[in-house]
Structures are given as C-alpha cells and as structure tokens.
Design an enzyme around this catalytic site. Structure first.
Site, PDB file in Angstrom:
ATOM      1  CB  ALA A 232       1.582   4.475  -4.513  1.00 41.94           C
TER       2      ALA A 232
ATOM      3  NE  ARG B 191      -2.755  -3.000   8.339  1.00 41.32           N
ATOM      4  CZ  ARG B 191      -3.068  -1.732   8.041  1.00 41.32           C
ATOM      5  NH1 ARG B 191      -3.570  -0.949   8.975  1.00 41.32           N
ATOM      6  NH2 ARG B 191      -2.853  -1.261   6.835  1.00 41.32           N
TER       7      ARG B 191
END
Ligand SMILES: [Zn+2]
Length: 347
Positions: free
Chosen positions: A315, A204
């Site tokens: 998920a 990031r």
C-alpha cells in the site's frame, strides 16, 4: 319601449363607448384592462346573454344575434389595436436597444477544474495505465474501519498520529485517511487479486497553518495478490515517479512507521527544482518526500479476509495537494480550500 329595444339600445351605446375608449388607449397593459372590461365574463356584453330570458320569445334570437355581432366587432377592433400596439412596442425596442455591431465582443468566461482535481486526474491516469481501478469509499467511517481493522486498537499510542473528528454518534468519525477504503475493498474482493486506487477527502482535527489543513485529499494504492513483494512496490512507485516527475527521476526509500504496514517506508524524489543540489523548496536537502508506503501488515490482510500465509500486498499513500504545492511552489496549503479566485485562476 319593448325589452328588445332597451337591450339593443344598451348594446349600441355600449359598443360606441367601448370603441371610443379603445381608440384613446395605448400600451399593452391598458389594452389588456380594456379587454377584461368589455369582453371579459363580467362585461356588459356578456351580461346581455344572461338577460335574454327577460325578452319575449320572438325577440330573443334577434337580440342574441345583435349581441353576438357587437361582441365580434369589439373583438376585431381589439385585435387590430393590439397588433398595432405590439408593432409599436417592437419599433420602440428596436430603436432603444440598437445593436452596435462595431462593439468589441465579450469573451465568455471559461471555468476550470480545481487544481487538486487536475492533479487527482493526472494521478488516476498514471495508475490507470498501470492497470489500477478507482475504488471510492465513504468519508464518514466507523472507528472499526478507520482504526481497529487497520491494526490500531483503541488506546494504541499510534492513534495520536491522527487527530480525529468524532461525530456525536459513538464509533462514527470523519475518516482521517483513505485507508478504511482498504478494508472495504479487501472485504468486497477477498480472495481475488486487488489493484486499486483509493482517492478522496480526509479530515484531521488540526490547528491549521501554512502546512496543515483540517481537510485534504489523499490517494492510496492497494495491491493484494499472491507473490507480491517489496520489489513490486518499489518498481510501481518508481514508475509512478517517472511518469509524474519525468523520465529518469531519482527516488529513494527510507524506513518509516505506519501501524498497518510491515515493513513501512517513505519515498522521496530528487528535488526537481534544483536537481538535488539544494534549494529553499527542498530545504537544502535535495530530496522531497512524496509518499508513505509499505507491505500490508499480516493482521490487516487477515482483517480484510485474506490469508497472510498465501497472500501479500503493498500500500502507498500520497497527497495531491502536497504534489501541487511542490510543483507550483505554493507556500500555504490553506489556499486550496479558501475559495479565492485569484489563487484558483492561476492553474
Ligand atoms: Zn531543491
């Protein structure tokens, strides 16, 4: 004086000179030099063989034989001297490098696995026991896999959740999460049931501080099949929490938002430091956030090649560094990749 006598005399002088010199030498380097000088290709003894045609036919064999004899004698003398020199060197070495068996030994330095690798392996082990397989995918990804196919179209405000490193090539970036692996796994296995763990490094574009790092690991779970429900999600994650943090650990699920799941949630475990009473680690809340999760969004299922009317899935994503930080009370995430041995040796 005939040619024979000249050459033989030369050889005799040469032999005497060579032997005298050899006798005066010591040390392997000097010996090697002597060998080149008196027995090498360019040495006078060898030159005699070349000069044989100068002698008459009858004398040639006699001179040749004599030269051979000189050569053999010099070679033998050399070997003898060289062996003596080797022995002397060895004796010298034994004397100067005497082995002191009373010295205490030096313990060999054992390397170890990085703390994150240890945590990752523990997570793999737990999920492997529950029938999950590890599925690895690239760290350099397409915008399509990282965002678009995960229900995050260009210009969607949710993109602000992931500050992204873009490469110079348009549409190519460093994955901001492990979720693009979901797309790859689904497209590879569609329409078979899936039960995989997607681990690996994510990136990031972030200002680093004690709780933010621009590279970190993530482990994502993906289950797709018929009749997969939120109850399966909750049961799997509860089981994981118990195997990771101890039997009977309490968990709670809070609603949350991620573009690729619907509904989305976050899971907390009861603070294992204070058992829920409140302490600095849990910031007096009694709970620690450990993962984000949800039911795979129908659009995302469809993008992966599964008909959302027939298939469903869940998920979840967790951070191994965060797990280690909570467990060992590590207060700065930058320690993980700072390569400071004093930090790494503790685990
Ligand atoms: Zn606490």
């Amino acid at each position: 004086m005939s040619e024979k006598n000249t050459l033989i005399q030369e050889l005799e002088t040469l032999q005497a000179k060579a032997e005298a010199k050899l006798a005066s030498l010591s040390g392997e380097v000097a010996l090697a030099k002597w060998k080149t000088e008196y027995l090498g290709k360019a040495s006078p003894v060898m030159q005699v063989f070349k000069r044989l045609p100068e002698a008459s036919k009858e004398e040639r064999s006699q001179i040749g034989q004599f030269a051979n004899q000189v050569k053999t004698v010099l070679e033998q003398s050399f070997e003898l001297k060289a062996e003596t020199a080797r022995q002397a060197t060895l004796a010298e070495a034994l004397k100067s490098e005497q082995l002191d068996v009373t010295l205490p030994g030096r313990a060999p330095l054992n390397g170890r696995l990085h703390i994150t690798t240890q945590t990752l392996r523990e997570i793999y082990r737990i999920f492997a026991e529950m029938g999950f397989q590890i599925y690895r995918s690239p760290e350099v990804e397409s915008d399509e896999n990282n965002f678009e196919l995960l229900n995050i179209p260009p210009h969607h405000p949710a993109r602000d959740l992931w500050d992204t490193f873009f490469t110079k090539k348009e549409g190519v970036l460093l994955r901001t999460h492990t979720s693009p692996g979901q797309v790859r796994a689904k497209r590879e296995f569609a329409s078979e049931p899936i039960r995989v763990v997607l681990p690996g490094m994510c990136y990031r574009y972030e200002q680093t501080d004690a709780s933010h790092e621009f590279q970190f690991n993530q482990v994502e779970l993906l289950v797709v099949g018929k009749h997969i429900t939120f109850a399966n999600l909750k049961g799997t994650l509860q089981e994981f929490a118990e195997r990771m943090y101890g039997k009977g650990v309490r968990t709670r699920i809070r609603p949350s938002y991620f573009p690729f799941v619907e509904p989305g949630a976050e899971m907390d475990v009861e603070c294992f430091v204070c058992s829920g009473k409140g302490c600095p680690v849990c910031k007096q809340r009694g709970w620690l956030e450990i993962l984000g999760c949800g039911m795979v969004h129908p659009v995302v299922l469809k993008n992966g090649g599964y008909d959302p009317k027939v298939y469903s899935g869940f998920a979840a994503g967790l951070g191994p560094e965060r797990i280690s930080m909570l467990r060992y009370h590590i207060d700065d995430i930058r320690n993980f990749w700072a390569n400071d041995v004093r930090f790494l040796e503790q685990f």
